[in-house]
Design a protein around this motif. Structure first.
Motif, mmCIF file in Angstrom:
data_model
loop_
_atom_site.group_PDB
_atom_site.id
_atom_site.type_symbol
_atom_site.label_atom_id
_atom_site.label_comp_id
_atom_site.label_asym_id
_atom_site.label_seq_id
_atom_site.Cartn_x
_atom_site.Cartn_y
_atom_site.Cartn_z
ATOM 1 N N ALA A 57 38.868 -23.108 158.698
ATOM 2 C CA ALA A 57 38.435 -21.787 159.164
ATOM 3 C C ALA A 57 37.894 -20.961 158.005
ATOM 4 C CB ALA A 57 39.604 -21.059 159.819
ATOM 5 N N TRP A 59 37.266 -16.637 156.976
ATOM 6 C CA TRP A 59 37.497 -15.244 157.350
ATOM 7 C C TRP A 59 36.170 -14.593 157.727
ATOM 8 C CZ3 TRP A 59 42.082 -13.157 158.233
ATOM 9 C CH2 TRP A 59 43.207 -13.705 157.624
ATOM 10 N N ILE A 60 36.206 -13.761 158.756
ATOM 11 C CA ILE A 60 35.015 -13.007 159.151
ATOM 12 C C ILE A 60 35.408 -11.576 159.503
ATOM 13 C CG2 ILE A 60 33.734 -15.007 160.025
ATOM 14 C CD1 ILE A 60 34.498 -14.012 162.901
ATOM 15 N N PHE A 62 34.975 -8.927 162.284
ATOM 16 C CA PHE A 62 34.593 -8.912 163.691
ATOM 17 C C PHE A 62 33.536 -7.843 163.940
ATOM 18 C CE2 PHE A 62 38.994 -10.581 165.122
ATOM 19 C CZ PHE A 62 38.535 -11.886 165.161
ATOM 20 N N GLN A 66 34.067 -7.836 169.375
ATOM 21 C CA GLN A 66 35.225 -8.636 168.987
ATOM 22 C C GLN A 66 36.388 -7.749 168.568
ATOM 23 O OE1 GLN A 66 33.084 -10.858 166.030
ATOM 24 N NE2 GLN A 66 33.082 -12.729 167.273
ATOM 25 N N ARG A 77 36.692 -17.693 161.905
ATOM 26 C CA ARG A 77 35.708 -18.523 162.601
ATOM 27 C C ARG A 77 36.062 -19.963 162.279
ATOM 28 N NH1 ARG A 77 31.469 -17.207 165.057
ATOM 29 N NH2 ARG A 77 31.103 -15.309 163.873
ATOM 30 N N GLY A 81 32.663 -22.806 165.549
ATOM 31 C CA GLY A 81 32.092 -21.508 165.856
ATOM 32 C C GLY A 81 32.998 -20.578 166.651
ATOM 33 N N ARG A 82 34.091 -21.094 167.196
ATOM 34 C CA ARG A 82 35.010 -20.224 167.947
ATOM 35 C C ARG A 82 35.676 -19.241 166.993
ATOM 36 N NH1 ARG A 82 37.860 -24.088 172.442
ATOM 37 N NH2 ARG A 82 36.194 -25.625 172.494
ATOM 38 N N VAL A 83 36.016 -18.069 167.512
ATOM 39 C CA VAL A 83 36.702 -17.065 166.710
ATOM 40 C C VAL A 83 38.108 -16.829 167.259
ATOM 41 C CG1 VAL A 83 34.616 -15.914 165.878
ATOM 42 C CG2 VAL A 83 35.678 -15.152 167.994
ATOM 43 N N TRP A 84 39.015 -16.551 166.336
ATOM 44 C CA TRP A 84 40.418 -16.321 166.668
ATOM 45 C C TRP A 84 40.948 -15.183 165.819
ATOM 46 C CZ3 TRP A 84 42.074 -19.025 170.743
ATOM 47 C CH2 TRP A 84 41.430 -20.214 171.038
ATOM 48 N N SER A 85 42.027 -14.577 166.280
ATOM 49 C CA SER A 85 42.677 -13.512 165.528
ATOM 50 C C SER A 85 44.121 -13.879 165.223
ATOM 51 C CB SER A 85 42.642 -12.196 166.321
ATOM 52 O OG SER A 85 43.386 -11.210 165.639
ATOM 53 N N GLY A 111 38.824 -26.064 168.055
ATOM 54 C CA GLY A 111 37.809 -25.751 167.069
ATOM 55 C C GLY A 111 38.160 -26.086 165.641
#
Length: 120
Positions: A57, A59-60, A62, A66, A77, A81-85, A111
């Protein structure tokens, strides 16, 4: 998070039951989320770093939609390409108690990269 609190956290998925245990203890203590927000944030960033180191993964920040959905400004991410928190997952664990463990979340996370979750 690890040096300040002397927890045996080594950024492995196997260390996440310790996080679950501490978060559950905070929940059972009856303290409010506001009282433990810095600790929850620290554990959320720890879980995020486990995803960086073990699942590929990144860090991005949001974007606005998001942020509204996750209730957080940053997240992960995954390689697909999926995003999670992870921060949201820790907060959910604190507020819900019975929600899925953080270890299980990381082990079953869609992902992930091709490498093993525990690969170095």
């Amino acid at each position: 998070m690890t040096s300040r609190n002397r927890l045996p956290l080594d950024y492995s998925v196997k260390s996440l039951p310790i996080v679950d245990f501490v978060v559950e203890g905070l929940r059972k203590s009856g303290r409010s989320r506001a009282d433990v927000e810095p600790t929850l944030f620290g554990f959320g960033t720890y879980v995020g770093e486990v995803l960086v180191r073990r699942a590929g993964a990144v860090w991005i920040d949001f974007h606005a939609d998001q942020r509204a959905y996750f209730g957080q400004g940053i997240g992960m991410r995954m390689p697909d390409g999926r995003v999670w928190s992870p921060l949201g997952r820790v907060v959910n664990r604190f507020e819900g108690g019975g929600v899925e463990s953080l270890e299980r979340f990381c082990l079953t996370l869609p992902g992930r990269g091709r490498r093993s979750v525990e690969a170095d």
